[in-house]
Enzyme design. Structure first.
Site, PDB file in Angstrom:
ATOM      1  CG  ASP A  13      -1.829   1.223   1.288  1.00 56.93           C
ATOM      2  OD1 ASP A  13      -2.348   1.611   0.234  1.00 56.93           O
ATOM      3  OD2 ASP A  13      -2.012   1.811   2.376  1.00 56.93           O
ATOM      4  CB  SER A  14       0.189   4.804  -0.479  1.00 56.64           C
ATOM      5  OG  SER A  14      -0.920   4.892   0.395  1.00 56.64           O
ATOM      6  CB  CYS A  76      -3.212   0.471  -2.520  1.00 56.81           C
ATOM      7  SG  CYS A  76      -3.349   2.175  -3.081  1.00 56.81           S
ATOM      8  CD  GLU A 156       0.062   6.924   6.220  1.00 57.98           C
ATOM      9  OE1 GLU A 156       1.162   6.950   6.800  1.00 57.98           O
ATOM     10  OE2 GLU A 156      -0.300   5.971   5.504  1.00 57.98           O
ATOM     11  CB  CYS A 188      -9.483   4.572   0.982  1.00 61.15           C
ATOM     12  SG  CYS A 188      -7.829   5.077   1.518  1.00 61.15           S
ATOM     13  CG  HIS A 190      -4.776   5.082   4.590  1.00 62.82           C
ATOM     14  ND1 HIS A 190      -4.282   4.539   3.431  1.00 62.82           N
ATOM     15  CD2 HIS A 190      -3.710   5.594   5.253  1.00 62.82           C
ATOM     16  CE1 HIS A 190      -2.964   4.725   3.393  1.00 62.82           C
ATOM     17  NE2 HIS A 190      -2.595   5.371   4.495  1.00 62.82           N
TER      18      HIS A 190
HETATM   19  N1  DGL Z   1      -4.764   3.204   1.089  1.00 63.24           N
HETATM   20  C1  DGL Z   1      -4.847   3.569  -0.268  1.00 63.24           C
HETATM   21  C2  DGL Z   1      -6.131   3.243  -0.919  1.00 63.24           C
HETATM   22  O1  DGL Z   1      -6.725   2.240  -0.533  1.00 63.24           O
HETATM   23  C3  DGL Z   1      -4.164   4.828  -0.715  1.00 63.24           C
HETATM   24  C4  DGL Z   1      -4.382   6.062   0.053  1.00 63.24           C
HETATM   25  C5  DGL Z   1      -3.473   7.152  -0.507  1.00 63.24           C
HETATM   26  O2  DGL Z   1      -2.254   6.928  -0.509  1.00 63.24           O
HETATM   27  O3  DGL Z   1      -4.005   8.172  -0.949  1.00 63.24           O
HETATM   28  O4  DGL Z   1      -6.575   3.878  -1.819  1.00 63.24           O
END
Ligand code: DGL
Length: 269
Positions: A13-14, A76, A156, A188, A190
């Site tokens: 993931d990012s 992600c 984050e 997402c 996150h």
């Molecule tokens: N967690 C990621 C997603 O599911 C990326 C969030 C990001 O880096 O903007 O899209």
């Protein structure tokens, strides 16, 4: 390349968002070895262009491939929406699983009134990938989506139930709730970190779909189909790689995985 059941499952993931997928995989497949890469030097992805996201996806998959995984899970949604084919190319034939299809499927199974809300990064929402995936399964469903970019940095920062996070989330979600959706996809990885807070805002009548849990079930199916399930062995801590700030990542791991991770390795992208 010969794939073996004892090889690790690669997940990326990012940033820390994909740890929600790590947690779900650990719960369902405790014997699997996990190698996780979080591109903490370049997070967020969701506010970048498609060209940049595809380049990042190529780098991320390349980092995992050095560890010879038996499968890659793209934890992600942004990469799943815009660059899954890039990961498949780098993966050279190993099974690749994106979070998006799994989340869309679960949402379709749960919606009773055929009105589904999706929240995600700007890139994911603008790609319309969720609408396509949901309507490919059930064309009569109406999809209402909303980009919630500020929820990524809040996660984050570990702002799990900070009042500022609540105010921002309430603002983002007000319209979606007003549209009468009965199901909301956290599009997402996150966002599950903020799930409790999101649930308080949406109320008990809206079912929240966490694509992390959905993808874990899919991973189990896919590994079994390919005879790659690691059925034995004591649970091991995931091997974590990041492209920046390993110490900060380690403290967030404690918060999100609920366990201490002995080491977080710094790698160059
Ligand atoms: N967690 C990621 C997603 O599911 C990326 C969030 C990001 O880096 O903007 O899209």
């Amino acid at each position: 390349m010969t794939l073996s059941a004892s090889s690790p499952v690669g997940i990326f993931d990012s940033g820390i968002g994909g740890l929600t997928v790590v947690k779900a995989i650990q719960a369902l497949l405790p014997s699997e070895r996990i190698i996780y890469f979080g591109d903490t030097a370049r997070v967020p992805y969701g506010s970048k262009s498609q060209v940049t996201i595809r380049k990042y996806a190529q780098d991320d998959a390349g980092i995992l491939m050095k560890h010879q995984p038996k499968m890659i899970i793209v934890a992600c949604n942004t990469v799943s929406a815009l660059a899954l084919d890039v990961v498949e190319q780098v993966g050279k034939g190993i099974p690749v699983l994106g979070v998006l299809e799994a989340g869309a499927e679960l949402a379709v199974q749960h919606s009773r009134n055929n009105r589904i809300g999706v929240i995600g990064t700007r890139a994911t929402i603008e790609s319309n990938a969720y609408s396509f995936a949901i309507n490919a399964l059930k064309p009569e469903i109406e999809v209402f989506s909303s980009a919630c970019p500020l929820l990524v940095p809040l996660a984050e920062e570990g702002f799990i139930d900070h009042p500022a996070a609540g105010m921002i989330a309430r603002d983002y979600l007000a319209e979606l709730v007003g549209w009468g959706v009965d199901t909301l996809v956290l599009g997402c990885t996150h966002y599950p970190i903020l799930k409790k807070m999101i649930g308080k805002i949406t109320g008990p009548d809206i079912r929240i779909i966490d694509s992390a849990e959905a993808v874990a079930a899919k991973a189990k199916e896919l590994l079994a189909e390919n005879n790659l399930l690691n059925g034995s062995g004591a649970p091991v801590s995931p091997h974590l790689l990041v492209s920046d700030l390993p110490r900060k990542f380690r403290s967030l791991c404690r918060l999100f995985l609920g366990t201490d991770i002995p080491d977080v390795e710094l790698v160059e992208v």
